[in-house]
Design a protein around this motif. Structure first.
Motif, PDB file in Angstrom:
ATOM      1  N   LEU A   1      13.483 -18.314 -37.952  1.00  0.00           N
ATOM      2  CA  LEU A   1      12.628 -18.531 -36.785  1.00  0.00           C
ATOM      3  C   LEU A   1      12.734 -19.913 -36.150  1.00  0.00           C
ATOM      4  O   LEU A   1      12.672 -20.014 -34.919  1.00  0.00           O
ATOM      5  N   PRO A   2      12.883 -21.007 -36.920  1.00  0.00           N
ATOM      6  CA  PRO A   2      12.957 -22.318 -36.251  1.00  0.00           C
ATOM      7  C   PRO A   2      14.053 -22.412 -35.202  1.00  0.00           C
ATOM      8  O   PRO A   2      13.855 -23.009 -34.137  1.00  0.00           O
ATOM      9  N   GLY A   3      15.205 -21.817 -35.464  1.00  0.00           N
ATOM     10  CA  GLY A   3      16.287 -21.857 -34.486  1.00  0.00           C
ATOM     11  C   GLY A   3      16.009 -21.027 -33.258  1.00  0.00           C
ATOM     12  O   GLY A   3      16.568 -21.277 -32.186  1.00  0.00           O
ATOM     13  N   ILE A   4      15.146 -20.019 -33.401  1.00  0.00           N
ATOM     14  CA  ILE A   4      14.794 -19.172 -32.273  1.00  0.00           C
ATOM     15  C   ILE A   4      13.661 -19.790 -31.467  1.00  0.00           C
ATOM     16  O   ILE A   4      13.695 -19.830 -30.232  1.00  0.00           O
ATOM     17  N   ILE A   5      12.656 -20.300 -32.162  1.00  0.00           N
ATOM     18  CA  ILE A   5      11.439 -20.794 -31.521  1.00  0.00           C
ATOM     19  C   ILE A   5      11.562 -22.249 -31.088  1.00  0.00           C
ATOM     20  O   ILE A   5      10.996 -22.653 -30.063  1.00  0.00           O
ATOM     21  N   GLY A   6      12.303 -23.032 -31.852  1.00  0.00           N
ATOM     22  CA  GLY A   6      12.369 -24.474 -31.636  1.00  0.00           C
ATOM     23  C   GLY A   6      12.651 -24.915 -30.213  1.00  0.00           C
ATOM     24  O   GLY A   6      11.960 -25.803 -29.689  1.00  0.00           O
ATOM     25  N   PRO A   7      13.639 -24.319 -29.530  1.00  0.00           N
ATOM     26  CA  PRO A   7      13.944 -24.754 -28.160  1.00  0.00           C
ATOM     27  C   PRO A   7      12.877 -24.416 -27.133  1.00  0.00           C
ATOM     28  O   PRO A   7      12.968 -24.852 -25.983  1.00  0.00           O
ATOM     29  N   GLY A   8      11.874 -23.631 -27.500  1.00  0.00           N
ATOM     30  CA  GLY A   8      10.796 -23.322 -26.566  1.00  0.00           C
ATOM     31  C   GLY A   8      10.857 -21.922 -26.008  1.00  0.00           C
ATOM     32  O   GLY A   8      11.673 -21.083 -26.418  1.00  0.00           O
ATOM     33  N   LEU A   9       9.993 -21.653 -25.048  1.00  0.00           N
ATOM     34  CA  LEU A   9       9.830 -20.303 -24.504  1.00  0.00           C
ATOM     35  C   LEU A   9      11.037 -19.854 -23.688  1.00  0.00           C
ATOM     36  O   LEU A   9      11.433 -18.695 -23.744  1.00  0.00           O
ATOM     37  N   ASP A  10      11.628 -20.757 -22.940  1.00  0.00           N
ATOM     38  CA  ASP A  10      12.758 -20.394 -22.081  1.00  0.00           C
ATOM     39  C   ASP A  10      13.942 -19.919 -22.922  1.00  0.00           C
ATOM     40  O   ASP A  10      14.430 -20.639 -23.787  1.00  0.00           O
ATOM     41  N   GLY A  11      14.405 -18.708 -22.675  1.00  0.00           N
ATOM     42  CA  GLY A  11      15.560 -18.168 -23.377  1.00  0.00           C
ATOM     43  C   GLY A  11      15.275 -17.628 -24.764  1.00  0.00           C
ATOM     44  O   GLY A  11      16.200 -17.248 -25.480  1.00  0.00           O
ATOM     45  N   VAL A  12      14.003 -17.557 -25.152  1.00  0.00           N
ATOM     46  CA  VAL A  12      13.684 -17.119 -26.510  1.00  0.00           C
ATOM     47  C   VAL A  12      14.080 -15.655 -26.733  1.00  0.00           C
ATOM     48  O   VAL A  12      14.440 -15.265 -27.852  1.00  0.00           O
TER      49      VAL A  12
ATOM     50  N   LEU B   1      16.387 -14.519 -29.816  1.00  0.00           N
ATOM     51  CA  LEU B   1      15.847 -13.578 -30.793  1.00  0.00           C
ATOM     52  C   LEU B   1      16.812 -12.415 -31.016  1.00  0.00           C
ATOM     53  O   LEU B   1      17.092 -12.035 -32.162  1.00  0.00           O
ATOM     54  N   VAL B   2      17.320 -11.846 -29.944  1.00  0.00           N
ATOM     55  CA  VAL B   2      18.245 -10.720 -30.074  1.00  0.00           C
ATOM     56  C   VAL B   2      19.546 -11.170 -30.736  1.00  0.00           C
ATOM     57  O   VAL B   2      20.102 -10.462 -31.584  1.00  0.00           O
ATOM     58  N   ARG B   3      20.034 -12.349 -30.385  1.00  0.00           N
ATOM     59  CA  ARG B   3      21.273 -12.861 -30.993  1.00  0.00           C
ATOM     60  C   ARG B   3      21.103 -13.031 -32.503  1.00  0.00           C
ATOM     61  O   ARG B   3      21.988 -12.659 -33.283  1.00  0.00           O
ATOM     62  N   ALA B   4      19.965 -13.570 -32.919  1.00  0.00           N
ATOM     63  CA  ALA B   4      19.718 -13.741 -34.344  1.00  0.00           C
ATOM     64  C   ALA B   4      19.554 -12.388 -35.025  1.00  0.00           C
ATOM     65  O   ALA B   4      20.067 -12.175 -36.139  1.00  0.00           O
ATOM     66  N   PHE B   5      18.858 -11.470 -34.382  1.00  0.00           N
ATOM     67  CA  PHE B   5      18.631 -10.140 -34.938  1.00  0.00           C
ATOM     68  C   PHE B   5      19.955  -9.409 -35.152  1.00  0.00           C
ATOM     69  O   PHE B   5      20.225  -8.877 -36.242  1.00  0.00           O
ATOM     70  N   VAL B   6      20.784  -9.383 -34.129  1.00  0.00           N
ATOM     71  CA  VAL B   6      22.080  -8.708 -34.241  1.00  0.00           C
ATOM     72  C   VAL B   6      22.963  -9.428 -35.260  1.00  0.00           C
ATOM     73  O   VAL B   6      23.694  -8.785 -36.024  1.00  0.00           O
ATOM     74  N   GLY B   7      22.882 -10.754 -35.301  1.00  0.00           N
ATOM     75  CA  GLY B   7      23.680 -11.506 -36.260  1.00  0.00           C
ATOM     76  C   GLY B   7      23.343 -11.153 -37.698  1.00  0.00           C
ATOM     77  O   GLY B   7      24.241 -11.021 -38.546  1.00  0.00           O
ATOM     78  N   VAL B   8      22.063 -10.975 -37.977  1.00  0.00           N
ATOM     79  CA  VAL B   8      21.647 -10.580 -39.330  1.00  0.00           C
ATOM     80  C   VAL B   8      22.133  -9.176 -39.641  1.00  0.00           C
ATOM     81  O   VAL B   8      22.731  -8.921 -40.694  1.00  0.00           O
TER      82      VAL B   8
END
Length: 202
Positions: free
Chosen positions: A76-87, A91-98
């Protein structure tokens, strides 16, 4: 003749399994937030220190009960850390990557189990709500209206993606390049998170 030992038993080869069984029941019955290490230890008939010894924390215990394919605390830190824009796209990139990686097989087993076993379904729901959606909303650090409803919309999209791409293996979704999936699904997730909602939204 008694050997004089009293109190709860110490660790043995079955202790870890006993704790996991007790934790599954507790998380399913009262939820992650209300279940305590002490209560789980009582159900397992072990000392609370053994729960910490085997699993370290309640978070990690929940991950173990469902054999989660990833640890939200690391992802989650890599997804949430940069903020709301582009989240949404992150999220989908991390989900598919897993799911496309080595842990994807565990994710498939988890989802199949949840679809056929009520206990696993409750545990998966608790994992999604308590350890992913609530944490993500809190860590974003912005006020999000109708957060539970928006979170359920995000969950519906991701679970639908998992079903079509990894369980049902619907063509051509199953062979679509990850970035194509991110480009199409990411904006939908973003809209669910911050887009306008109808007046009838719960």
């Amino acid at each position: 003749m008694s050997n004089g030992r009293t109190g709860r038993r110490k660790g043995n080869p079955d202790t870890r399994a006993q704790i996991l069984d007790a934790a599954r029941d507790a998380f399913a019955e009262v939820g992650f937030d209300r279940a305590t290490i002490r209560e789980i230890a009582r159900r397992a008939d072990v000392d609370p220190a053994l729960v910490h010894h085997y699993f370290g924390s309640k978070d990690k215990l929940l991950l173990a009960t469902i054999d989660a394919p990833f640890d939200p605390g690391k992802v989650l830190p890599g997804i949430i850390g940069p903020g709301l824009d582009g989240v949404g796209e992150r999220l989908v990139r991390a989900f598919v990557g897993v799911w496309d990686g080595p842990a994807g097989a565990r994710g498939s087993v988890l989802l199949r189990s949840a679809l056929s076993h009520p206990l696993m379904l409750r545990l998966l729901r608790e994992f999604l709500i308590s350890r992913i959606l609530r944490v993500a909303v809190r860590e974003l650090g912005v006020e999000i209206d109708h957060a539970p409803f928006r979170g359920s919309l995000v969950a519906s999209q991701l679970l639908g993606l998992a079903l079509t791409r990894y369980i049902l293996k619907v063509e051509p979704m199953v062979d679509a390049p990850p970035e194509a999936v991110v480009a199409m699904v990411g904006p939908t997730i973003q809209r669910y998170i911050e887009g306008p909602l109808p007046d009838s939204a719960p």
